[in-house]
Scaffold this active site. Structure first.
Site, PDB file in Angstrom:
ATOM      1  N   GLU A 205       0.882  -1.016  -0.112  1.00  0.00           N
ATOM      2  CA  GLU A 205      -0.050  -0.086   0.027  1.00  0.00           C
ATOM      3  C   GLU A 205       0.772   1.308   0.242  1.00  0.00           C
ATOM      4  OE1 GLU A 205      -3.969   1.896   2.680  1.00  0.00           O
ATOM      5  OE2 GLU A 205      -2.656   0.377   3.767  1.00  0.00           O
TER       6      GLU A 205
ATOM      7  N   LYS B 109      -9.949   1.478  -1.975  1.00  0.00           N
ATOM      8  CA  LYS B 109     -10.214   1.087  -0.723  1.00  0.00           C
ATOM      9  C   LYS B 109     -11.057   1.658  -0.384  1.00  0.00           C
ATOM     10  CE  LYS B 109      -7.202   1.620   3.552  1.00  0.00           C
ATOM     11  NZ  LYS B 109      -5.886   1.900   3.644  1.00  0.00           N
TER      12      LYS B 109
ATOM     13  N   CYS C 270      -5.850  -3.112   3.172  1.00  0.00           N
ATOM     14  CA  CYS C 270      -5.854  -2.747   4.425  1.00  0.00           C
ATOM     15  C   CYS C 270      -6.851  -2.791   4.897  1.00  0.00           C
ATOM     16  CB  CYS C 270      -4.412  -0.882   4.100  1.00  0.00           C
ATOM     17  SG  CYS C 270      -4.041  -1.321   6.381  1.00  0.00           S
TER      18      CYS C 270
END
Length: 271
Positions: free
Chosen positions: A40, A114, A155
């Site tokens: 990331e 995300k 994440c």
């Protein structure tokens, strides 16, 4: 399939990060990797003040470098994530924390924005609000490559079990997660999260993090990891730069599901 997680260091120099990513991906390809994964924000310091400065639209230098690297290496490349700039109507701009995936010909085959932004306030620990800068994505992402189906998350997405279950229901055999846990949440939740999502869905999970830099604006926990459908840790990195390799046998998904029939025994009417 041979999987390579590129746990690279991230500097403030975008071009230097891109060059280092290319170098390590080519090393992974030379070692026989079929798929490589970057961390990331692999080309950008992880802080809200930097995201707008490093942001690029699809087709920009970062995107092109990733596509070229995948083609040169001849493998599937999950391009970590970078701040993706999108222009809307009336000069409206949005930023997304985005991961692009490229095939061995350098063609884009997936994009994940995300969906769950990292907003955290831990007393005596971490304070971070991605939502001050980024717009959340609006969907789960699955893609086909190398004869198999993969889920893709970034994440904080891993903390939402139903999000991962959706990718499982859509046929994912492994879920790839570019991520950057910190030194507050990492020691407690990193391994636990990847093992549990693997057990929940009886598939492989893989988390690729940046190398740890104690002097950086954001200190990554590192410890890139690959877990089996039984929740076993197949491979785990340390804290420095390294390429973590794991051999993935997708038949293990079906073996786990046959021996411990969690998914087939689910009763959706109960919840």
């Amino acid at each position: 399939m041979k999987l390579a997680l590129i746990q690279m260091g991230v500097s403030p120099n975008k071009e230097q990060n891109l060059a280092r990513a290319r170098e390590m991906v080519l090393e992974a390809a030379a070692a026989g990797a079929d798929m490589a994964v970057l961390p990331e924000m692999f080309c950008c310091p992880y802080a809200n003040e930097f995201f707008p400065k490093y942001a690029e639209a699809k087709g920009g230098m970062i995107y092109t470098s990733l596509a070229d690297t995948a083609r040169e290496a001849g493998l599937v490349l999950v391009g970590g994530s970078f701040p993706e700039l999108e222009m809307g109507g009336a000069d409206e701009t949005r930023l997304y924390n985005t991961s692009f995936v490229f095939d061995a010909e350098g063609r884009e085959i997936a994009r994940h924005r995300k969906a769950h932004l990292f907003d955290i306030d831990v007393e005596g620990g971490q304070h971070f609000h991605e939502s001050e800068v980024f717009t959340p994505g609006d969907r789960a992402t699955v893609f086909d490559a190398l004869g198999h189906r993969f889920g893709l998350a970034i994440c904080f997405d891993i903390r939402f079990a139903e999000f991962f279950r959706k990718m499982c229901r859509e046929g994912a055999e492994a879920i790839i997660v570019p991520a950057a846990f910190n030194m507050t949440t990492g020691p407690l939740h990193w391994e636990l999260s990847f093992r549990m999502r693997a057990v929940d869905n009886q598939l492989f999970t893989a988390g690729c993090a940046p190398a740890r830099n104690e002097d950086g604006v954001y200190v990554s926990y590192a410890n890139s990891i690959v877990c089996s459908p039984w929740g076993r840790v197949l491979a785990r990195a340390g804290t420095g730069e390294e390429i973590l390799y794991a051999d993935i046998d997708f038949s293990d998904d079906q073996k786990a599901r046959a021996q411990l029939p969690i998914l087939s025994a689910m009763r959706p009417e109960l919840y």
